[in-house]
Design a protein around this motif. Structure first.
Motif, PDB file in Angstrom:
ATOM      1  N   THR A  62       0.836  -1.193   0.000  1.00  0.00           N
ATOM      2  CA  THR A  62       0.000   0.000   0.000  1.00  0.00           C
ATOM      3  C   THR A  62       0.872   1.245   0.000  1.00  0.00           C
ATOM      4  O   THR A  62       1.746   1.381   0.867  1.00  0.00           O
ATOM      5  CB  THR A  62      -0.921   0.031   1.236  1.00  0.00           C
ATOM      6  N   ILE A  63       0.627   2.124  -0.954  1.00  0.00           N
ATOM      7  CA  ILE A  63       1.341   3.401  -1.005  1.00  0.00           C
ATOM      8  C   ILE A  63       0.457   4.476  -0.397  1.00  0.00           C
ATOM      9  O   ILE A  63      -0.763   4.472  -0.602  1.00  0.00           O
ATOM     10  CB  ILE A  63       1.756   3.755  -2.449  1.00  0.00           C
ATOM     11  N   SER A  64       1.076   5.376   0.352  1.00  0.00           N
ATOM     12  CA  SER A  64       0.321   6.470   0.960  1.00  0.00           C
ATOM     13  C   SER A  64       1.223   7.691   1.071  1.00  0.00           C
ATOM     14  O   SER A  64       2.434   7.589   0.884  1.00  0.00           O
ATOM     15  CB  SER A  64      -0.213   6.068   2.338  1.00  0.00           C
ATOM     16  N   ARG A  65       0.624   8.822   1.372  1.00  0.00           N
ATOM     17  CA  ARG A  65       1.404  10.044   1.472  1.00  0.00           C
ATOM     18  C   ARG A  65       0.927  10.878   2.654  1.00  0.00           C
ATOM     19  O   ARG A  65      -0.269  10.874   2.985  1.00  0.00           O
ATOM     20  CB  ARG A  65       1.313  10.868   0.176  1.00  0.00           C
ATOM     21  N   ASP A  66       1.857  11.585   3.272  1.00  0.00           N
ATOM     22  CA  ASP A  66       1.557  12.528   4.344  1.00  0.00           C
ATOM     23  C   ASP A  66       2.081  13.876   3.866  1.00  0.00           C
ATOM     24  O   ASP A  66       3.284  14.149   3.949  1.00  0.00           O
ATOM     25  CB  ASP A  66       2.243  12.084   5.641  1.00  0.00           C
ATOM     26  N   ASN A  67       1.175  14.695   3.367  1.00  0.00           N
ATOM     27  CA  ASN A  67       1.601  15.970   2.781  1.00  0.00           C
ATOM     28  C   ASN A  67       2.229  16.887   3.836  1.00  0.00           C
ATOM     29  O   ASN A  67       3.150  17.645   3.536  1.00  0.00           O
ATOM     30  CB  ASN A  67       0.411  16.667   2.123  1.00  0.00           C
ATOM     31  N   GLY A  68       1.755  16.799   5.063  1.00  0.00           N
ATOM     32  CA  GLY A  68       2.306  17.654   6.116  1.00  0.00           C
ATOM     33  C   GLY A  68       3.744  17.317   6.458  1.00  0.00           C
ATOM     34  O   GLY A  68       4.523  18.194   6.855  1.00  0.00           O
ATOM     35  N   ARG A  69       4.096  16.042   6.290  1.00  0.00           N
ATOM     36  CA  ARG A  69       5.457  15.591   6.580  1.00  0.00           C
ATOM     37  C   ARG A  69       6.307  15.479   5.315  1.00  0.00           C
ATOM     38  O   ARG A  69       7.476  15.080   5.385  1.00  0.00           O
ATOM     39  CB  ARG A  69       5.427  14.239   7.284  1.00  0.00           C
ATOM     40  N   ASN A  70       5.708  15.799   4.158  1.00  0.00           N
ATOM     41  CA  ASN A  70       6.411  15.676   2.872  1.00  0.00           C
ATOM     42  C   ASN A  70       7.018  14.290   2.708  1.00  0.00           C
ATOM     43  O   ASN A  70       8.178  14.138   2.287  1.00  0.00           O
ATOM     44  CB  ASN A  70       7.498  16.741   2.740  1.00  0.00           C
ATOM     45  N   THR A  71       6.236  13.294   3.036  1.00  0.00           N
ATOM     46  CA  THR A  71       6.730  11.921   3.055  1.00  0.00           C
ATOM     47  C   THR A  71       5.738  10.992   2.367  1.00  0.00           C
ATOM     48  O   THR A  71       4.529  11.143   2.516  1.00  0.00           O
ATOM     49  CB  THR A  71       6.971  11.451   4.500  1.00  0.00           C
ATOM     50  N   VAL A  72       6.287  10.053   1.622  1.00  0.00           N
ATOM     51  CA  VAL A  72       5.504   8.994   0.997  1.00  0.00           C
ATOM     52  C   VAL A  72       5.945   7.665   1.609  1.00  0.00           C
ATOM     53  O   VAL A  72       7.134   7.469   1.871  1.00  0.00           O
ATOM     54  CB  VAL A  72       5.701   8.987  -0.526  1.00  0.00           C
ATOM     55  N   TYR A  73       4.991   6.786   1.807  1.00  0.00           N
ATOM     56  CA  TYR A  73       5.265   5.503   2.449  1.00  0.00           C
ATOM     57  C   TYR A  73       4.902   4.348   1.514  1.00  0.00           C
ATOM     58  O   TYR A  73       4.038   4.478   0.648  1.00  0.00           O
ATOM     59  CB  TYR A  73       4.438   5.369   3.735  1.00  0.00           C
ATOM     60  N   LEU A  74       5.549   3.234   1.742  1.00  0.00           N
ATOM     61  CA  LEU A  74       5.172   1.986   1.082  1.00  0.00           C
ATOM     62  C   LEU A  74       5.087   0.909   2.155  1.00  0.00           C
ATOM     63  O   LEU A  74       6.114   0.484   2.683  1.00  0.00           O
ATOM     64  CB  LEU A  74       6.171   1.589  -0.005  1.00  0.00           C
ATOM     65  N   GLN A  75       3.873   0.537   2.506  1.00  0.00           N
ATOM     66  CA  GLN A  75       3.658  -0.555   3.453  1.00  0.00           C
ATOM     67  C   GLN A  75       3.673  -1.858   2.677  1.00  0.00           C
ATOM     68  O   GLN A  75       2.870  -2.045   1.762  1.00  0.00           O
ATOM     69  CB  GLN A  75       2.324  -0.374   4.173  1.00  0.00           C
ATOM     70  N   MET A  76       4.565  -2.751   3.049  1.00  0.00           N
ATOM     71  CA  MET A  76       4.733  -4.018   2.347  1.00  0.00           C
ATOM     72  C   MET A  76       4.416  -5.163   3.307  1.00  0.00           C
ATOM     73  O   MET A  76       5.103  -5.335   4.321  1.00  0.00           O
ATOM     74  CB  MET A  76       6.170  -4.144   1.823  1.00  0.00           C
ATOM     75  N   ASN A  77       3.383  -5.917   2.988  1.00  0.00           N
ATOM     76  CA  ASN A  77       2.970  -7.060   3.794  1.00  0.00           C
ATOM     77  C   ASN A  77       3.110  -8.347   2.994  1.00  0.00           C
ATOM     78  O   ASN A  77       3.224  -8.316   1.765  1.00  0.00           O
ATOM     79  CB  ASN A  77       1.523  -6.886   4.248  1.00  0.00           C
TER      80      ASN A  77
END
Length: 115
Positions: free
Chosen positions: A68-83
């Motif tokens: 799952t890809i997600s983004r936190d605009n306030g932290r200027n960060t994109v995540y990739l949750q890998m299960n």
């Protein structure tokens, strides 16, 4: 210019999970989209997941339902949750951003799935 810094890679057993982070040096809202790519030894770099500034996502067939890809605009960060990681997910994972035809890449983070 945008600098991207990945973190969160490592060694994990099959079936395990990892979360990758990509921190940008400026607002990610200035980027039309951001994504994660990966490159395994002897293979070409491939798109894993992408998210647009509007929040639309797309995934490689091989990771659908697991990543799952997600983004936190306030932290200027994109995540990739890998299960449910598999040995074939082993690769160097790169963060990517694009804006107006310009591409930006991080330095990559190694993910190794092995027992």
């Amino acid at each position: 210019q945008v600098q991207l810094v990945e973190s969160g890679g490592g060694l994990v057993q099959p079936g395990g999970s990892l979360r990758l982070s990509c921190a940008a040096s400026r607002s990610i809202l200035s980027l039309s989209s951001m994504g994660w790519y990966r490159q395994a030894p002897g293979k070409e770099r491939e798109l894993v997941a992408r998210i647009t500034s509007g929040g639309s996502t797309n995934y490689a067939d091989s990771v659908k339902g697991r990543f799952t890809i997600s983004r936190d605009n306030g932290r200027n960060t994109v995540y990739l949750q890998m299960n449910s990681l598999k040995p074939e997910d082993t690769a160097v994972y790169y963060c990517n951003g694009n804006r107006g035809g310009s591409e930006y890449w991080g330095q990559g983070t190694q993910v190794t799935v092995s027992s």
